[in-house]
Design a protein around this motif. Structure first.
Motif, PDB file in Angstrom:
ATOM      1  N   TYR A  30       0.824  -1.208   0.000  1.00 55.51           N
ATOM      2  CA  TYR A  30       0.000   0.000   0.000  1.00 55.51           C
ATOM      3  C   TYR A  30       0.860   1.260   0.000  1.00 55.51           C
ATOM      4  O   TYR A  30       0.422   2.314  -0.459  1.00 55.51           O
ATOM      5  CB  TYR A  30      -0.958   0.011   1.186  1.00 55.51           C
ATOM      6  N   PRO A  34       1.179   3.268  -4.947  1.00 58.91           N
ATOM      7  CA  PRO A  34       0.869   4.599  -5.491  1.00 58.91           C
ATOM      8  C   PRO A  34       2.085   5.311  -6.097  1.00 58.91           C
ATOM      9  O   PRO A  34       1.935   6.140  -6.983  1.00 58.91           O
ATOM     10  CB  PRO A  34       0.356   5.376  -4.272  1.00 58.91           C
ATOM     11  N   CYS A  38       1.216   7.493  -9.197  1.00 59.62           N
ATOM     12  CA  CYS A  38       0.907   8.889  -8.874  1.00 59.62           C
ATOM     13  C   CYS A  38       2.017   9.885  -9.188  1.00 59.62           C
ATOM     14  O   CYS A  38       1.742  11.069  -9.314  1.00 59.62           O
ATOM     15  CB  CYS A  38       0.489   9.007  -7.419  1.00 59.62           C
ATOM     16  N   LEU A  86      -2.199   3.991   2.067  1.00 53.85           N
ATOM     17  CA  LEU A  86      -2.444   4.132   0.634  1.00 53.85           C
ATOM     18  C   LEU A  86      -2.690   5.595   0.263  1.00 53.85           C
ATOM     19  O   LEU A  86      -2.110   6.117  -0.694  1.00 53.85           O
ATOM     20  CB  LEU A  86      -3.630   3.263   0.226  1.00 53.85           C
ATOM     21  N   SER A  89       0.581   7.690   0.766  1.00 50.09           N
ATOM     22  CA  SER A  89       1.540   7.428  -0.307  1.00 50.09           C
ATOM     23  C   SER A  89       1.081   8.066  -1.613  1.00 50.09           C
ATOM     24  O   SER A  89       1.901   8.556  -2.395  1.00 50.09           O
ATOM     25  CB  SER A  89       1.733   5.929  -0.473  1.00 50.09           C
ATOM     26  N   THR A  90      -0.213   8.068  -1.846  1.00 49.88           N
ATOM     27  CA  THR A  90      -0.768   8.716  -3.032  1.00 49.88           C
ATOM     28  C   THR A  90      -0.478  10.210  -3.003  1.00 49.88           C
ATOM     29  O   THR A  90      -0.022  10.786  -3.998  1.00 49.88           O
ATOM     30  CB  THR A  90      -2.284   8.456  -3.129  1.00 49.88           C
ATOM     31  N   SER A  93       3.393  10.774  -3.324  1.00 49.20           N
ATOM     32  CA  SER A  93       3.877  10.465  -4.669  1.00 49.20           C
ATOM     33  C   SER A  93       3.430  11.510  -5.682  1.00 49.20           C
ATOM     34  O   SER A  93       4.114  11.758  -6.672  1.00 49.20           O
ATOM     35  CB  SER A  93       3.392   9.088  -5.102  1.00 49.20           C
ATOM     36  N   THR A  94       2.288  12.119  -5.446  1.00 46.17           N
ATOM     37  CA  THR A  94       1.818  13.204  -6.298  1.00 46.17           C
ATOM     38  C   THR A  94       2.608  14.480  -6.012  1.00 46.17           C
ATOM     39  O   THR A  94       2.937  15.242  -6.914  1.00 46.17           O
ATOM     40  CB  THR A  94       0.307  13.435  -6.061  1.00 46.17           C
TER      41      THR A  94
END
Length: 184
Positions: A30, A34, A38, A86, A89-90, A93-94
């Motif tokens: 998880y 991403p 992402c 999750l 991390s999304t 990462s974005t």
């Protein structure tokens, strides 16, 4: 980032007795999944919108996600830890390609290599120091304060980004020139 990573490892150990291996594998999944998807989305967003505003919005969102970890602890929910991981991390990462992209707009081209190096050095140093502090904090004062510290640092980051003036769009509303081009 490191505060949550360390706190999550401890939380998973506590919330999955006898199934720590599987729980840690899911936590890693998880956390890493991403990052594959992402970062491309972050790069796209960085090219389409004001990078400073995006960073502020993502910092606020990350602070809210940090609070979700506290809810997960309160209800002793491994599923909520995974969901929050999750989401976090999304967001992270974005955020990363947007952060990397704004550096090119904040410093002159001749200082760019030094600025990128300093940014990477600061990130590495804070990761190391954050890991040490997070380990001590998780052991001595518990997981809750680790997530609160994480939340507060995101709010502080959003505030500091808010204090930077200017339009950090690649294509600004002033005839297609970026803030970097207006300064030069």
């Amino acid at each position: 980032e490191t505060f949550v990573r360390i706190a999550n490892l401890v939380a998973v150990q506590d919330l999955a007795p006898g199934k720590q291996g599987t729980a840690l594998a899911l936590l890693a999944t998880y956390s890493l999944l991403p990052k594959v998807i992402c970062s491309q989305i972050g790069g796209y967003l960085a090219d389409m919108h004001d990078r400073r505003k995006l960073m502020i919005q993502l910092d606020v969102l990350a602070a809210i996600v940090s609070l979700l970890f506290l809810v997960a602890l309160r209800f002793e929910s491994l599923a909520l830890i995974f969901l929050a991981t999750l989401l976090r991390s999304t967001v992270y990462s974005t955020y990363l390609p947007i952060e990397n992209g704004i550096i090119t707009m904040l410093v002159p081209p001749e200082d760019l290599q030094t600025a990128v190096t300093m940014n990477n050095w600061a990130y590495s140093a804070m990761t190391c120091l954050g890991g040490i502090i997070a380990g001590v904090a998780a052991a001595d004062i518990g997981l809750g304060p680790c997530y609160w510290i994480d939340c507060i640092t995101y709010i502080a980051s959003a505030f500091l980004m808010y204090c930077i003036s200017g339009n950090y769009s690649v294509f600004a509303d002033n005839g297609g020139t970026s803030s970097r081009e207006r300064v030069l």
